[in-house]
Design an enzyme around this catalytic site. Structure first.
Site, mmCIF file in Angstrom:
data_model
loop_
_atom_site.group_PDB
_atom_site.id
_atom_site.type_symbol
_atom_site.label_atom_id
_atom_site.label_comp_id
_atom_site.label_asym_id
_atom_site.label_seq_id
_atom_site.Cartn_x
_atom_site.Cartn_y
_atom_site.Cartn_z
ATOM 1 N N HIS A 129 0.830 -1.207 0.000
ATOM 2 C CA HIS A 129 0.000 0.000 0.000
ATOM 3 C C HIS A 129 0.866 1.259 0.000
ATOM 4 C CE1 HIS A 129 -3.619 2.214 0.248
ATOM 5 N NE2 HIS A 129 -4.307 1.397 1.008
ATOM 6 N N ASP A 166 -9.663 -8.997 -16.896
ATOM 7 C CA ASP A 166 -9.725 -10.227 -17.691
ATOM 8 C C ASP A 166 -8.336 -10.557 -18.238
ATOM 9 O OD1 ASP A 166 -10.186 -12.274 -19.472
ATOM 10 O OD2 ASP A 166 -11.657 -11.192 -20.675
#
Length: 443
Positions: free
Chosen positions: A163, A391
């Site tokens: 992060h 995808d």
């Protein structure tokens, strides 16, 4: 061996390798911003994407994904570096020497249906991202990717990223490029990918500005602990939950608010009413003392709240914490409209000056500028990041979630229902039934 460990699905790691950028990348030090360097951001965000893929050529897909990772690390080369504290201790920096990210291929006897429910315990899916990076400052890679083939031909993609280097928006911009390269949509054609990654972390460093009046930043204030708050949330005491809110249920929540509030239905967002619903249900289920101060903390994207706006493609931490606060008595007794108004007010407080105040505060206070965990529920909105569209050439994910369901609440997208939201949160086991019943109630 515990019952949890003995009942866990078997995961077999076939390969674990360092993947370096496919082309030469700059060798230098890159300074992280004051916002990036905050102590409470020094952890790994872990996504788990589940794909229905039932193809036979898994080796071909694995090779494609691994190759795409190497190519994606060229424009996003800091993700192949290593994070450390700057010698003067002022903030963090990334040592960029193409050290590499980790790629793991594995098999597991999970099936697709296992991910249609909440995990049975907090760490049930832990091994789907087998390398758990607890602290990147100890030399660990800031990016880990694991592709796991499930026993029914489905696939799980676990992604862990530091992060410190990027926020949710930035991480998904990286994943979109990574996925596009894996499908061949950006293979060798010299196509310009968008958005182009922008570093420019100096844009969120301390700057002098006129501050007409001091404002209280509730996210950093300490509150009295009336209930030994933290002892309620040890992992072995928590049970993961997953409750889905379809669009009609979100509208039902909005409709229930407007008769008792000055807020119009058109002014309410699904995030505001749903987060209020979660916060109140959690507070009621855990039966806190009436005088206990409770806070809801949530990230607010500041890319377009600062002046000038941050450039498109900025993938660093462009977030500050919104904070709604109330006593347990007020939160549980005053109704959903009251909690919703507190959350809306917390969002509206964040403007350019507010951001500058936070930046200056964390620059001056360093590690001390950390939210006090007492009374806090942290909520993270993943439902608007676009994770459900990532995808890799094997279709879109049918389930999106965290690797481990913890005491932090995560709002998730729902496959084929763009306006629905799944709420995942691990609740103290003694309060689970009451929490779920409250979540399913209208008010």
């Amino acid at each position: 061996m515990t019952n949890m460990e003995s009942s866990a699905a078997q995961v077999h790691v076939k390969e674990a390798a360092l993947v370096v950028p496919s082309d030469p990348t700059p060798t230098h030090l890159l300074k992280l911003s004051s916002v990036d360097s905050q102590l409470f951001l020094r952890f790994t965000i872990e996504y788990l994407l589940i794909y229905r893929f039932n193809g036979l050529h898994t080796d071909h897909v694995t090779a494609r994904v691994k190759s795409a990772l190497a190519r994606a690390l060229v424009p996003y080369y800091p993700l192949a570096g290593r994070v450390r504290v700057r010698p003067d201790g002022s903030c963090l920096e990334v040592v960029c020497r193409a050290q590499g990210a980790v790629f793991i291929e594995a098999t597991a006897d999970f099936t697709l249906s296992d991910f249609e429910r909440a995990p049975r315990y907090v760490t049930e899916w832990r091994r789907l991202l087998a390398l758990q990076v607890a602290d990147v400052l100890k030399g660990a890679p800031p990016l880990v990717v694991q592709l796991t083939w499930l026993s029914d031909g489905a696939a799980a993609l676990g992604v862990g990223y530091s992060h410190c280097i990027c926020d949710g928006v930035g991480s998904v911009e990286f994943l979109n490029l990574f996925a596009a390269l894996a499908t061949g949509r950006r293979h060798g054609g010299g196509l310009e990918f968008k958005p182009k990654p922008i570093w420019q972390r100096h844009l969120l460093d301390q700057t002098p500005f006129k501050q007409p009046r001091p404002r209280q930043h509730l996210e950093f204030s300490r509150v009295t602990d009336h209930c030994q708050f933290m002892t309620r949330f040890t992992p072995d005491q928590l049970t993961p939950t997953a409750v889905t809110f379809d669009e009609w249920r979100l509208n039902e929540l909005k409709n229930s608010i407007t008769p008792t509030s000055q807020l119009s239905k058109s002014s309410l967002t699904s995030f505001e009413v749903l987060s209020a619903k979660v916060w109140r249900s959690w507070a009621k289920a855990l039966n806190f003392p009436p005088q206990q101060i409770l806070k809801l903390l949530f990230s607010i994207d500041i890319r377009h709240r600062v002046k000038p706006s941050l450039p498109t493609g900025y993938y660093g931490n462009a977030i500050v914490l919104g904070c709604a606060q109330a006593t347990a008595r007020d939160l549980t007794e005053k109704g959903l409209a009251y909690a919703t108004e507190l959350i809306k007010e917390a969002k509206n407080r964040v403007d350019d000056q507010y951001v500058k105040e936070v930046v200056n505060s964390v620059s001056l206070n360093g590690a001390r500028g950390v939210p006090d965990p007492v009374g806090v529920l942290i909520l993270s909105q993943w439902s608007k990041l676009g994770l459900e569209r990532v995808d890799f050439g094997i279709g879109r994910p049918v389930q999106v979630g965290p690797v481990c369901t913890d005491k932090y609440c995560i709002l998730l997208p729902v496959d084929d229902h763009s306006r629905s939201v799944k709420v995942m949160l691990a609740v103290p086991s003694v309060a689970v039934d009451k929490y779920v019943d409250l979540m399913r109630a209208v008010q």
